[in-house]
Design a protein around this motif. Structure first.
Motif, PDB file in Angstrom:
ATOM      1  N   MET A  63     -43.705  64.175 -33.181  1.00 44.49           N
ATOM      2  CA  MET A  63     -42.918  65.248 -33.795  1.00 44.49           C
ATOM      3  C   MET A  63     -43.754  65.885 -34.904  1.00 44.49           C
ATOM      4  SD  MET A  63     -40.945  65.352 -36.890  1.00 44.49           S
ATOM      5  CE  MET A  63     -40.586  66.964 -37.537  1.00 44.49           C
ATOM      6  N   LEU A  67     -42.803  68.461 -43.469  1.00 48.65           N
ATOM      7  CA  LEU A  67     -42.108  67.344 -44.121  1.00 48.65           C
ATOM      8  C   LEU A  67     -42.264  67.392 -45.639  1.00 48.65           C
ATOM      9  CD1 LEU A  67     -43.158  64.507 -41.653  1.00 48.65           C
ATOM     10  CD2 LEU A  67     -41.170  65.983 -41.548  1.00 48.65           C
ATOM     11  N   GLN A  76     -37.558  67.699 -42.272  1.00 46.35           N
ATOM     12  CA  GLN A  76     -36.949  66.378 -42.445  1.00 46.35           C
ATOM     13  C   GLN A  76     -35.710  66.229 -41.578  1.00 46.35           C
ATOM     14  OE1 GLN A  76     -36.566  66.287 -46.660  1.00 46.35           O
ATOM     15  NE2 GLN A  76     -38.549  65.291 -46.942  1.00 46.35           N
ATOM     16  N   GLN A  79     -36.928  65.424 -38.236  1.00 44.52           N
ATOM     17  CA  GLN A  79     -37.468  64.066 -38.198  1.00 44.52           C
ATOM     18  C   GLN A  79     -36.339  63.036 -38.153  1.00 44.52           C
ATOM     19  OE1 GLN A  79     -39.643  62.918 -41.683  1.00 44.52           O
ATOM     20  NE2 GLN A  79     -40.272  60.962 -40.816  1.00 44.52           N
ATOM     21  N   GLU A  83     -35.256  60.456 -35.181  1.00 48.85           N
ATOM     22  CA  GLU A  83     -35.240  59.002 -35.403  1.00 48.85           C
ATOM     23  C   GLU A  83     -33.912  58.409 -34.926  1.00 48.85           C
ATOM     24  OE1 GLU A  83     -36.113  58.706 -39.544  1.00 48.85           O
ATOM     25  OE2 GLU A  83     -38.275  58.886 -39.222  1.00 48.85           O
ATOM     26  N   CYS A 104     -44.030  60.913 -36.599  1.00 50.01           N
ATOM     27  CA  CYS A 104     -43.853  62.247 -37.166  1.00 50.01           C
ATOM     28  C   CYS A 104     -45.048  62.600 -38.032  1.00 50.01           C
ATOM     29  CB  CYS A 104     -42.576  62.303 -37.995  1.00 50.01           C
ATOM     30  SG  CYS A 104     -41.155  61.813 -37.034  1.00 50.01           S
ATOM     31  N   ASP A 106     -46.809  65.691 -40.654  1.00 51.20           N
ATOM     32  CA  ASP A 106     -46.508  66.822 -41.532  1.00 51.20           C
ATOM     33  C   ASP A 106     -47.437  67.996 -41.218  1.00 51.20           C
ATOM     34  OD1 ASP A 106     -45.662  68.373 -43.578  1.00 51.20           O
ATOM     35  OD2 ASP A 106     -46.692  67.257 -45.154  1.00 51.20           O
ATOM     36  N   SER A 338     -33.048  68.944 -32.678  1.00 52.05           N
ATOM     37  CA  SER A 338     -34.024  67.878 -32.467  1.00 52.05           C
ATOM     38  C   SER A 338     -33.420  66.719 -31.686  1.00 52.05           C
ATOM     39  CB  SER A 338     -34.526  67.412 -33.832  1.00 52.05           C
ATOM     40  OG  SER A 338     -35.228  66.227 -33.731  1.00 52.05           O
TER      41      SER A 338
END
Lengths: 410, 349
Positions: A63, A67, A76, A79, A83, A104, A106, A338
């Motif tokens: 991903m 971030l 975020q 992310q 998760e 993940c 950035d 996501s």
């Protein structure tokens, strides 16, 4: 002194090359098996072998998103939601019996860094990419995934160019689709006959929607009486734009912008005694959570969005609950996209019977056809399907804010 | 080697040597398949930031004028060359097109450098810093608002939106306002980038040791003394600043041809980027060309190499910057370092 300088610079150069070498050495070790393993595994592409037999193999989903920095809220959300989805899938036995790993990276909202992040994930052995979060980064990364034939699904890259290649799919609506759908909704439901627009000309998302809204408006039974822009550098005072819309007699003000600016517009319109219908897109989702914002001002605000955190269905409620427990904020549409992206990967993998020992390119080829055959009931829509062009087919929901809550509009 | 080479030319050769050695090592690693694709992707950006740092060092260290708009010159170079490459994407072969893109990017950046220099470089003081800062921000915002398209009738320009271009069906939008330029051919690679870096180093190092370069440094050291021996201050300042801007333009050309999307937003061309380049120059040593190259490479690679630390990497990056500054420039640290190296030198002899 000169000699000393020479010595220092030579040492620094040595340090630099050492850094480079350690950089290679450190990470090349895991990369090498990842690159060669699929080739070997393909030979013995155990078709009859039960999937659970090699339980150490895992699917690797990467991903990419911002971030850190100003857009970190979007990255975020993506992310955290990914998760949650991966945890759920793993708890329920994984995909085709294999566990899923998520990593993940950035990109700081920088296209170049997004490509760097992609390369890092490639070294890790990524097989599916859930990213990038933002349009420009996603376009830059799609040039790379095209070369590597890596399967890419962007949760929220809405610009038209994001899905230029056949290996790239998206979960969110494209900007053109949102603009067109908004114009059609206003025209067909006769919400208003005169429309003013306030948009962010420095933002790809906002100007993309605005352009297609204006294009579609020509076919609809309403008139655009004012179209005023602001930029990221001047997004605190909107009185000029509002005054123009008011003077032009706009019954409805279309706001294809994010909710932070929209909340200011609502406050300022209230202060100058201007009370049109406000109409937004999915970026407006979240306006009720703005701090110190009088939510009564948002009464009657209409928005076209695929996701609202207050929806009644079980899937949304569970997702929102888990998300809030883990991160103590209400998820926005980015997170929902996501979450759906990860489940779309799962559905397509199951459809095409993909196993982790296949090469990245083989997985991508199988996914390309499988994506067009699946139907996903996700957070952002029920019965989502994809076209080969990468565009999702889903119905936008028009919601209206009544008594401080989202209610589905007629 | 005995007497043929002066100390300065030896010094120059060391710089070229470091760049060429680094290039050979990295290429060897890459062809041997030892390099991660992550590092391979960092090579071109690392090189163009090194070029930008050399360009800025020429302005700050040699000319002695502070510029806070070098990202703006990169931006101009990047956009002008990307427009050219997009227009001739189908009609010109790759090599020739990229060469011409360089010529155009460098020329346009030099032109802007020249135009900015005309009013500002006649003045004494830090006016250049103020004006270049403004230039960088203005050019970024102007490019954000421009729409440029091309169809069979020629070019169309608009400042409102892409529909206002009024193009025919076959028309192609080249600059799409805030969405920038998409689909620039990826002509840049590490070899070309290193060649450009070597050319830039060659120009700067020879310039410094030429008659013009000595005149420029004389202006930096003492303006009145330089004026009294008949040096035309404005002319030499303009010369140096235009060259510096042109080299930043070259870095911009590499930037736009290394990635397919180009937008003039602040994370690519804002004043933060100008200051980042200035950080490379200051930490590498103002006036030290080799230092700029090394500092730019280390500082560009560092946050990428720290990716495994996740969100702590920016914190660590800041600490490294502070540590580097102290070790390089604090008097006590310098003294300690000198003692250490003196001992080392004696042993070596």
């Amino acid at each position: 002194m000169k000699k000393f300088k020479t010595i220092v610079s030579v040492t620094m150069a040595a340090a630099m090359s050492m850094a480079l070498l350690t950089g290679c050495g450190g990470s090349s070790a895991p990369a090498a098996p990842a690159a060669s393993a699929p080739a070997e595994a393909k030979e013995e592409a155990a078709k009859e072998e039960a999937p659970a037999a090699s339980s150490d193999a895992t699917f690797k989903i990467g991903m990419i998103g911002p971030l850190t920095g100003g857009a970190a809220a979007y990255g975020q959300a993506v992310q955290w939601a990914a998760e949650i989805a991966v945890d759920e899938i793993n708890a329920n036995g994984g995909i085709n019996g294999y566990q899923v790993e998520l990593k993940c990276e950035d990109d700081e909202l920088d296209a170049q860094k997004s490509v760097n992040a992609y390369n890092t994930l490639k070294d890790w052995g990524m097989q599916f990419l859930n990213g990038s979060v933002t349009s420009a980064c996603s376009i830059a990364v799609s040039e790379e995934t095209k070369i590597d034939n890596m399967f890419q699904i962007t949760p929220s890259g809405s610009a038209q160019d994001c899905t230029n290649y056949d290996n790239v799919f998206r979960v969110c609506f494209s900007d053109p689709a949102q603009g067109t759908a908004s114009a059609q909704y206003i025209g067909q439901n006769k919400v208003a006959s005169t429309v003013g627009i306030i948009y962010d000309s420095s933002d790809v998302y906002s100007s993309g929607i605005m352009e297609n809204f204006v294009k579609e408006a020509a076919n609809q039974d309403f008139e655009i009486v004012s179209s005023e822009a602001f930029t990221a550098d001047s997004k605190t005072d909107f009185s000029v734009q509002l005054q123009k819309a008011k003077d032009a007699g706009a019954e409805l003000v279309f706001l294809p912008i994010y909710y932070t600016e929209a909340s200011l517009i609502l406050q300022q319109a209230d202060a100058m005694g201007y009370d049109p219908i406000f109409f937004g897109c999915d970026g407006m989702d979240g306006i009720l959570t703005v701090e110190n914002f009088d939510t009564s001002l948002a009464e009657g605000l209409m928005l076209l969005t695929p996701f609202s955190a207050d929806a009644e269905d079980e899937l949304t409620q569970n997702f929102v609950k888990t998300f809030q427990e883990k991160n103590s904020i209400v998820p926005n549409q980015f997170g929902a996209d996501s979450y759906d992206a990860v489940y779309a990967i799962k559905a397509a993998c199951e459809k095409a019977n993909i196993t982790p020992d296949m090469s990245v390119s083989d997985i991508c080829e199988a996914m390309k056809t499988a994506m067009t055959e699946i139907t996903v009931d996700g957070l952002t829509s029920v019965g989502m399907t994809w076209e080969a062009s990468g565009e999702p087919t889903k119905t936008p929901k028009a919601v209206i804010i009544e008594n401080g809550a989202y209610v589905t509009a007629e | 080697m005995k007497k043929g080479l002066s100390k300065t030319s030896l010094n120059q050769l060391i710089t070229y040597g470091i760049v060429i050695a680094a290039y050979i090592i990295l290429q060897a690693l890459r062809s041997a398949g030892m390099m991660t694709s992550h590092l391979a992707g960092l090579l071109v950006p690392m090189t163009y930031y090194a070029i930008a740092a050399v360009a800025l060092n020429f302005c700050v260290g040699i000319l002695g004028e502070l510029s806070l708009g070098h990202a703006g010159f990169m931006c101009v170079g990047a956009f002008s060359s990307a427009i050219f490459s997009n227009v001739f994407k189908e009609t010109l072969p790759g090599g020739l097109r990229f060469f011409l893109a360089f010529v155009i990017g460098i020329a346009v950046a030099a032109l802007f450098g020249f135009l900015i220099g005309i009013p500002v470089l006649r003045l004494k003081g830090d006016y250049l810093a103020i004006v270049t800062l403004a230039f960088g921000e203005i050019i970024k915002n102007v490019l954000n608002a421009v729409y440029l398209g091309k169809d069979s009738k020629g070019f169309h320009v608009s400042m409102t939106n892409s529909m206002a271009l009024g193009m025919e069906e076959d028309g192609k939008v080249i600059i799409n306002g805030a969405m920038g330029i998409n689909g620039t051919p990826r002509d840049a690679n590490f070899t070309i980038a290193v060649i450009v870096l070597l050319i830039v180093l060659f120009i700067v190092q020879n310039m410094i040791n030429s008659r013009d370069g000595r005149a420029i440094m004389a202006i930096r050291d003492n303006r009145i003394a330089a004026e009294s021996v008949g040096i035309n201050i404005t002319r030499y300042k303009m010369l140096a600043f235009t060259i510096s801007a042109a080299m930043a333009g070259a870095a911009g050309v590499l930037f736009s041809h290394n990635i397919s999307t180009l937008q003039s937003t602040s994370q690519y061309f804002g004043y933060n980027v100008s200051i980042l380049i200035l950080v490379y120059v200051v930490l590498g040593g103002i006036g030290s060309i080799r230092g700029s190259v090394i500092a730019a490479c280390i500082l560009y690679l560092l946050p990428e190499m720290l990716r495994s630390l996740n969100k702590y990497r920016m914190l660590i990056y800041a600490i490294v910057l502070i540590a580097m500054m102290i070790i390089n420039w604090a008097p006590a640290a310098r003294e300690m370092r000198e003692r250490f190296f003196a001992k080392f030198r004696k042993e070596a002899v």
